[in-house]
Design a protein around this motif. Structure first.
Motif, PDB file in Angstrom:
ATOM      1  N   ALA A  29       0.825  -1.203   0.000  1.00 27.24           N
ATOM      2  CA  ALA A  29       0.000   0.000   0.000  1.00 27.24           C
ATOM      3  C   ALA A  29       0.866   1.264   0.000  1.00 27.24           C
ATOM      4  O   ALA A  29       0.548   2.259  -0.667  1.00 27.24           O
ATOM      5  CB  ALA A  29      -0.916   0.000   1.218  1.00 27.24           C
ATOM      6  N   LYS A  30       1.963   1.228   0.735  1.00 24.62           N
ATOM      7  CA  LYS A  30       2.840   2.396   0.828  1.00 24.62           C
ATOM      8  C   LYS A  30       3.573   2.666  -0.476  1.00 24.62           C
ATOM      9  O   LYS A  30       3.696   3.821  -0.916  1.00 24.62           O
ATOM     10  CB  LYS A  30       3.846   2.185   1.961  1.00 24.62           C
ATOM     11  CG  LYS A  30       4.673   3.428   2.274  1.00 24.62           C
ATOM     12  CD  LYS A  30       5.422   3.267   3.582  1.00 24.62           C
ATOM     13  CE  LYS A  30       6.134   4.564   3.949  1.00 24.62           C
ATOM     14  NZ  LYS A  30       6.825   4.469   5.261  1.00 24.62           N
ATOM     15  N   LEU A  31       4.071   1.599  -1.127  1.00 25.11           N
ATOM     16  CA  LEU A  31       4.830   1.774  -2.373  1.00 25.11           C
ATOM     17  C   LEU A  31       3.919   1.987  -3.579  1.00 25.11           C
ATOM     18  O   LEU A  31       4.327   2.587  -4.575  1.00 25.11           O
ATOM     19  CB  LEU A  31       5.749   0.572  -2.605  1.00 25.11           C
ATOM     20  CG  LEU A  31       6.916   0.437  -1.636  1.00 25.11           C
ATOM     21  CD1 LEU A  31       7.669  -0.870  -1.884  1.00 25.11           C
ATOM     22  CD2 LEU A  31       7.864   1.627  -1.759  1.00 25.11           C
ATOM     23  N   GLY A  32       2.704   1.488  -3.496  1.00 25.59           N
ATOM     24  CA  GLY A  32       1.737   1.697  -4.565  1.00 25.59           C
ATOM     25  C   GLY A  32       2.252   1.234  -5.921  1.00 25.59           C
ATOM     26  O   GLY A  32       2.832   0.141  -6.037  1.00 25.59           O
ATOM     27  N   PRO A  33       2.099   2.059  -6.983  1.00 22.61           N
ATOM     28  CA  PRO A  33       2.499   1.643  -8.332  1.00 22.61           C
ATOM     29  C   PRO A  33       4.005   1.519  -8.535  1.00 22.61           C
ATOM     30  O   PRO A  33       4.444   1.046  -9.583  1.00 22.61           O
ATOM     31  CB  PRO A  33       1.911   2.744  -9.227  1.00 22.61           C
ATOM     32  CG  PRO A  33       1.764   3.929  -8.333  1.00 22.61           C
ATOM     33  CD  PRO A  33       1.458   3.383  -6.977  1.00 22.61           C
ATOM     34  N   LYS A  34       4.791   1.935  -7.546  1.00 17.77           N
ATOM     35  CA  LYS A  34       6.247   1.762  -7.663  1.00 17.77           C
ATOM     36  C   LYS A  34       6.657   0.297  -7.559  1.00 17.77           C
ATOM     37  O   LYS A  34       7.765  -0.076  -7.939  1.00 17.77           O
ATOM     38  CB  LYS A  34       6.965   2.551  -6.557  1.00 17.77           C
ATOM     39  CG  LYS A  34       6.916   4.052  -6.719  1.00 17.77           C
ATOM     40  CD  LYS A  34       7.730   4.701  -5.621  1.00 17.77           C
ATOM     41  CE  LYS A  34       7.766   6.217  -5.787  1.00 17.77           C
ATOM     42  NZ  LYS A  34       8.596   6.853  -4.733  1.00 17.77           N
ATOM     43  N   LEU A  35       5.767  -0.534  -7.001  1.00 21.41           N
ATOM     44  CA  LEU A  35       6.071  -1.948  -6.759  1.00 21.41           C
ATOM     45  C   LEU A  35       5.116  -2.838  -7.541  1.00 21.41           C
ATOM     46  O   LEU A  35       3.906  -2.615  -7.547  1.00 21.41           O
ATOM     47  CB  LEU A  35       5.937  -2.262  -5.273  1.00 21.41           C
ATOM     48  CG  LEU A  35       5.996  -3.740  -4.869  1.00 21.41           C
ATOM     49  CD1 LEU A  35       7.394  -4.301  -5.079  1.00 21.41           C
ATOM     50  CD2 LEU A  35       5.553  -3.913  -3.418  1.00 21.41           C
ATOM     51  N   VAL A  36       5.675  -3.856  -8.201  1.00 24.07           N
ATOM     52  CA  VAL A  36       4.870  -4.898  -8.841  1.00 24.07           C
ATOM     53  C   VAL A  36       5.413  -6.248  -8.392  1.00 24.07           C
ATOM     54  O   VAL A  36       6.631  -6.492  -8.465  1.00 24.07           O
ATOM     55  CB  VAL A  36       4.908  -4.798 -10.376  1.00 24.07           C
ATOM     56  CG1 VAL A  36       4.263  -6.031 -11.014  1.00 24.07           C
ATOM     57  CG2 VAL A  36       4.192  -3.540 -10.852  1.00 24.07           C
ATOM     58  N   ILE A  37       4.532  -7.096  -7.904  1.00 25.82           N
ATOM     59  CA  ILE A  37       4.922  -8.453  -7.501  1.00 25.82           C
ATOM     60  C   ILE A  37       4.351  -9.435  -8.514  1.00 25.82           C
ATOM     61  O   ILE A  37       3.145  -9.434  -8.801  1.00 25.82           O
ATOM     62  CB  ILE A  37       4.413  -8.788  -6.087  1.00 25.82           C
ATOM     63  CG1 ILE A  37       5.012  -7.817  -5.065  1.00 25.82           C
ATOM     64  CG2 ILE A  37       4.771 -10.232  -5.716  1.00 25.82           C
ATOM     65  CD1 ILE A  37       4.515  -8.021  -3.645  1.00 25.82           C
TER      66      ILE A  37
END
Length: 362
Positions: A29-37
């Motif tokens: 939630a904190k990283l939002g679109p900066k993170l993709v798993i």
């Protein structure tokens, strides 16, 4: 290309699953679109539940390439998959493998030195055109080898289309690293066993090369999971469940594929099972995490593994919830662990192999 594996702190192992879940969700939630798993279909449930995308290796890498805002791409899969994602994504994006020990035994069976020795011997013997084709389940150096030698990659979904194109033009194929996908595809196209030569990667001198280049030369690699399915298991499951449909992955041996009702890629298996009517009975010859997930998500059907002894991809299962949380918390601290980075020259040659496949597969 492997770096030394960092040991994760004990606190991540001792932590409750619920706390790990909560902390992973908070970081997402904190990283939002900066993170993709990314989560491969064979991942355990505790990991796959956090994936933004599920899929096979190439599909996941392609999806990652579309996520232009993502700075961090965490690939819950194995090493060659993360390599492909790194090759397809932008240089500013960082591809991370939560556990560097998550390799692929089949990919490791095609070492670049052995591949180059094989190619040297074949080119010295034959004037006929031989095209190297590697399954995407191979490392970047083998993909690059195919790229610089007018070859290409393939997937289990498009292997037949690749074979139709090349064999239909009268060319021979050196297929790596999975013997069984290669044989199943060649026989489906219409080759006979007499048209196929099995390469001995460890003792190439023992390979008796005929005067004319074989239509299909198979590398002697295999998937350790799909190798465990046997023909008698098909017979046994039919006795136990008279209405059963048997569906297997084409990495299974030909005698298993021959006895099954259907064979195809992981995506094909998922579509066939999920699209079948309520009350259907399925025995599936592929990795157990996917079989269990299909059973959970299709409670109106009877879904079992073709092999009652668990067929788990041990390497894929190295990606655990503790490793995932550790990876994400390091990202939050500004520290990137287990980044997968492929050299530019290898990337360029491997992309050539991928693009040739995509051109034929259109």
């Amino acid at each position: 290309m492997f770096k030394s594996q960092q040991r994760i702190p004990d606190e991540y192992i001792l932590m409750s699953e619920q706390e790990r879940d909560e902390r992973i969700r908070a970081i997402k939630a904190k990283l939002g679109p900066k993170l993709v798993i990314l989560g491969h279909h064979y991942q355990r449930d505790e990991v796959i539940q956090h994936a933004d995308y599920r899929g096979d290796s190439l599909k996941l890498a392609q999806l990652a390439a579309q996520e232009k805002e993502a700075e961090y791409i965490v690939f819950c899969g194995v090493h060659f998959m993360a390599e492909t994602a790194d090759m397809l994504t932008a240089s500013k994006q960082k591809v991370i493998l939560p556990d560097l020990g998550a390799g692929c035994p089949m990919a490791d069976m095609a070492e670049i030195e052995e591949v180059e020795e094989c190619w040297k011997l074949l080119k010295a013997k034959y004037n006929q055109e031989i095209i190297p084709v590697t399954y995407v389940n191979s490392d970047a150096e083998v993909k690059a080898f195919c790229g610089r030698n007018n070859g290409m990659t393939c997937t289990s979904s498009n292997a037949l289309k690749i074979f139709k194109k090349l064999l239909g033009e009268g060319k021979s194929i050196l297929f790596m690293p999975d013997e069984h996908l290669g044989r199943n595809t060649g026989l489906e196209w219409g080759l006979g066993e007499q048209d196929i030569l099995l390469w001995n990667r460890k003792n190439p001198g023992e390979v008796k090369l005929p005067e004319t280049a074989p239509r299909l030369i198979l590398w002697d690699g295999f998937c350790t999971v799909h190798q465990r399915f046997e023909p008698q298991q098909v017979d046994e499951v039919r006795e136990k469940y008279p209405d059963v449909k048997v569906i297997v992955h084409p990495e299974c041996s030909h005698d298993v594929v021959e006895r099954a009702d259907l064979s195809g890629s992981t995506d094909f298996i998922i579509r066939q099972v999920t699209g079948s009517p309520a009350g259907s009975v399925w025995a599936i010859g592929t990795e157990i995490n996917l079989v269990h997930r299909l059973a959970q998500e299709n409670p109106d059907k009877t879904i079992i593994s073709l092999n009652e002894n668990v067929c788990m991809c041990v390497m894929m299962n190295r990606i655990s919830q503790p490793h995932l949380l550790w990876t994400l918390e390091n990202i939050l601290k500004g520290k990137i662990v287990n980044q997968i980075k492929v050299e530019e020259k290898i990337t360029a040659e491997a992309i050539s192999a991928l693009n040739r496949m995509l051109d034929i597969s259109k």
